[in-house]
Design an enzyme around this catalytic site. Structure first.
Site, PDB file in Angstrom:
ATOM      1  N   GLU A 260       0.774  -1.216  -0.268  1.00 35.75           N
ATOM      2  CA  GLU A 260       0.019   0.031  -0.147  1.00 35.75           C
ATOM      3  C   GLU A 260       0.806   0.988  -0.007  1.00 35.75           C
ATOM      4  O   GLU A 260       2.034   0.973   0.546  1.00 35.75           O
ATOM      5  CB  GLU A 260      -1.021   0.048   1.173  1.00 35.75           C
ATOM      6  CG  GLU A 260      -1.675   1.301   1.442  1.00 35.75           C
ATOM      7  CD  GLU A 260      -2.345   0.955   2.979  1.00 35.75           C
ATOM      8  OE1 GLU A 260      -3.569   2.036   3.203  1.00 35.75           O
ATOM      9  OE2 GLU A 260      -2.229   0.314   3.398  1.00 35.75           O
ATOM     10  N   LYS A 318      -9.481   1.909  -2.831  1.00 36.11           N
ATOM     11  CA  LYS A 318      -9.913   1.749  -1.850  1.00 36.11           C
ATOM     12  C   LYS A 318     -11.513   2.287  -0.938  1.00 36.11           C
ATOM     13  O   LYS A 318     -11.709   3.309  -1.958  1.00 36.11           O
ATOM     14  CB  LYS A 318      -9.105   2.129  -1.058  1.00 36.11           C
ATOM     15  CG  LYS A 318      -9.491   1.418   0.686  1.00 36.11           C
ATOM     16  CD  LYS A 318      -8.660   1.438   1.684  1.00 36.11           C
ATOM     17  CE  LYS A 318      -8.701   0.458   2.782  1.00 36.11           C
ATOM     18  NZ  LYS A 318      -7.354   1.831   3.807  1.00 36.11           N
ATOM     19  N   CYS A 368      -5.139  -2.626   3.212  1.00 31.94           N
ATOM     20  CA  CYS A 368      -5.144  -2.266   4.259  1.00 31.94           C
ATOM     21  C   CYS A 368      -6.330  -3.363   4.835  1.00 31.94           C
ATOM     22  O   CYS A 368      -6.294  -5.011   4.334  1.00 31.94           O
ATOM     23  CB  CYS A 368      -5.327  -0.435   4.503  1.00 31.94           C
ATOM     24  SG  CYS A 368      -4.995  -0.612   5.853  1.00 31.94           S
TER      25      CYS A 368
END
Length: 488
Positions: A260, A318, A368
């Site tokens: 990430e 995301k 994440c």
């Protein structure tokens, strides 16, 4: 003050509840004492049953929750204080309040249990299990959700109960563990039930819910180990780019994945020659690269994963953002003004995004802590044959967060019958097999590349097909059975 006004017996029960909650963390990674979970939740059940009234049961649940979450998610303080730059006293207060809010869920379970406590023992056990699992499930979506340390995660492989994951998901595991724990209060009932559940889970583990498809794909999962305090500093920028370029060139694979925000700038702000060099490196082996980076501009930006290489470039952004870390909830801007967290106002990605078509496969990317939400992961299934998680847990330092996060990934693999590839900045970078077993893992806080092979999977598990509906149906049946009138 509150404890001083309680009778001595009630105060002792609160202390026991808090200590038991703290011990509950041992059931999860990195300790892995999955067999201890029924015993821990047995004590909580006994405390609920023995409580004199609804208030005492709720307080016992609150004390258990405080011991559990203050011990299990203490890394929240690390992220706010050490890396977020928040004053220690404010970070400590914020972390305590956060854990206190999480502790309200077992407190709610205790209050509801005592308010409508059934008379028969077996009905009490069913009602307790339904409440424990349901409050964990509510925690997955209320206020955007924080399902970390849901009880079922303690049963990731090698626990035999992991065999139930493709059927009922993690919350179904919570239901079974809580039921087994409650029944252990009468060991002549509880021990045989626990043995039956373990045997059933072991048998289910032998079922291949999904099928391998295609040939093995070589993968390279890059762990840069870039210190969080250096990640966004201009003087470290080119060193970071050089590090990742070298690691990519030295470890060729069909599918290379970086963590990430590995490239900590907007993708279109990277030097064009650098992007071309990355493209050349992965194309030389007919491969593709997925890297974490930023997309958009300073007005609207996304935490994204971008593919480069032999296939057409694609983007995943995301969608489930971290409160306070990636967006600021209404009314809390004054708290975040005391912290120094860069890029804390991300935009949400679209809810429905197709898997990335790379390396001849369809890869469902999540970023994440998105992999904590099982029902969101299955949106890209059954089309995707491989799951991939890009994370940066450097925010949490040397804490329990990294092994706990890997354990969560194990449950996602078990639920979906898909391999999970984890590329992280500081750990734990791993290849998780389709059944949830850890195939390979890099040591945390080291710079390296994890290479291996995975085979994509096709087909569906019951969890892919029905999500949490199976668990909710079973929990509802538990509640109905607990209210069934006894014969006189």
């Amino acid at each position: 003050m509150l404890i001083s006004r309680l009778p001595e017996r009630a105060a002792r029960r609160l202390a026991l509840a808090a200590l038991t909650g703290a011990a509950g963390v041992l059931c999860f990674a990195p300790f892995g004492l999955f067999w201890l979970a029924p015993v821990v939740w047995l004590v909580l059940f006994a405390l609920f049953v023995a409580a004199d009234n609804t208030r005492q049961a709720a307080l016992n649940g609150l004390a258990f929750g405080l011991g559990f979450f203050l011990t299990g998610v203490s890394w929240v303080y690390v992220s706010l204080s050490v890396f977020g730059g928040m004053p220690w006293w404010l970070a400590g207060t914020a972390a305590f309040l956060f854990c206190a809010v999480l502790a309200l869920f077992p407190a709610l379970a205790g209050g509801l249990f005592k308010r409508w406590q059934p008379e028969a023992f077996w009905q009490q056990a069913l009602y307790f299990a339904a409440l424990i699992a349901t409050v964990d499930w509510v925690r997955t979506w209320l206020f955007t959700g924080f399902p970390w340390l849901a009880l079922g995660y303690s049963q990731a492989p090698p626990s035999p109960l992991a065999g139930f994951a493709p059927l009922l998901g993690v919350h179904g595991l919570s239901l079974l563990v809580a039921l087994a724990g409650a029944l252990l209060l009468r060991w002549r009932i509880g021990v045989p039930v626990l043995c039956i559940l373990a045997a059933g889970g072991f048998g289910l583990r032998q079922i291949e819910w999904t099928q391998p498809v295609g040939t093995p794909v070589s993968v390279a999962l890059v762990q840069g180990n870039v210190p969080q305090e250096m990640k966004f500093r201009p003087e470290a920028f080119f060193r970071t780019l050089d590090l990742y370029q070298q690691l990519i060139e030295q470890h060729p694979a069909q599918l290379t994945i970086l963590p990430e925000t590995a490239l900590p700038v907007f993708i279109d702000q990277l030097p064009p020659e650098y992007v071309q060099e990355l493209q050349r490196s992965v194309r030389a082996h007919g491969g593709d690269l997925i890297t974490g980076t930023l997309t958009g501009d300073l007005d609207h930006y996304w935490n994204s994963a971008v593919s480069l290489g032999s296939s057409a470039s694609q983007v995943y952004s995301k969608q489930h953002l971290v409160p306070f870390g990636e967006f600021i909830p209404a009314g809390f801007a004054w708290i975040m003004a005391q912290a120094n967290i860069p890029l804390s106002a991300f935009s949400r990605g679209p809810e429905s995004q197709p898997p990335l078509a790379v390396a001849g496969q369809h890869v469902a990317v999540n970023i994440c802590y998105e992999d904590v939400f099982g029902e969101e992961i299955i949106r890209a299934l059954p089309q995707a044959g491989i799951l991939a998680n890009l994370s940066n847990t450097a925010w949490f330092g040397h804490s329990l967060a990294q092994p706990q996060h890997l354990q969560i990934a194990q449950l996602r693999a078990a639920e979906t019958g898909r391999p999970m590839l984890r590329a992280t900045n500081t750990g734990m970078t791993a290849i998780v097999a389709a059944g949830g077993d850890i195939q390979a893992v890099l040591p945390a806080f080291t710079t390296g590349v994890l290479q291996g092979e995975v085979v994509a999977r096709s087909g569906t598990t019951p969890f892919i097909r029905y999500g949490n509906y199976g668990f909710l149906l079973l929990a509802g049946l538990f509640v109905l059975a607990s209210r069934w009138p006894r014969r006189r």
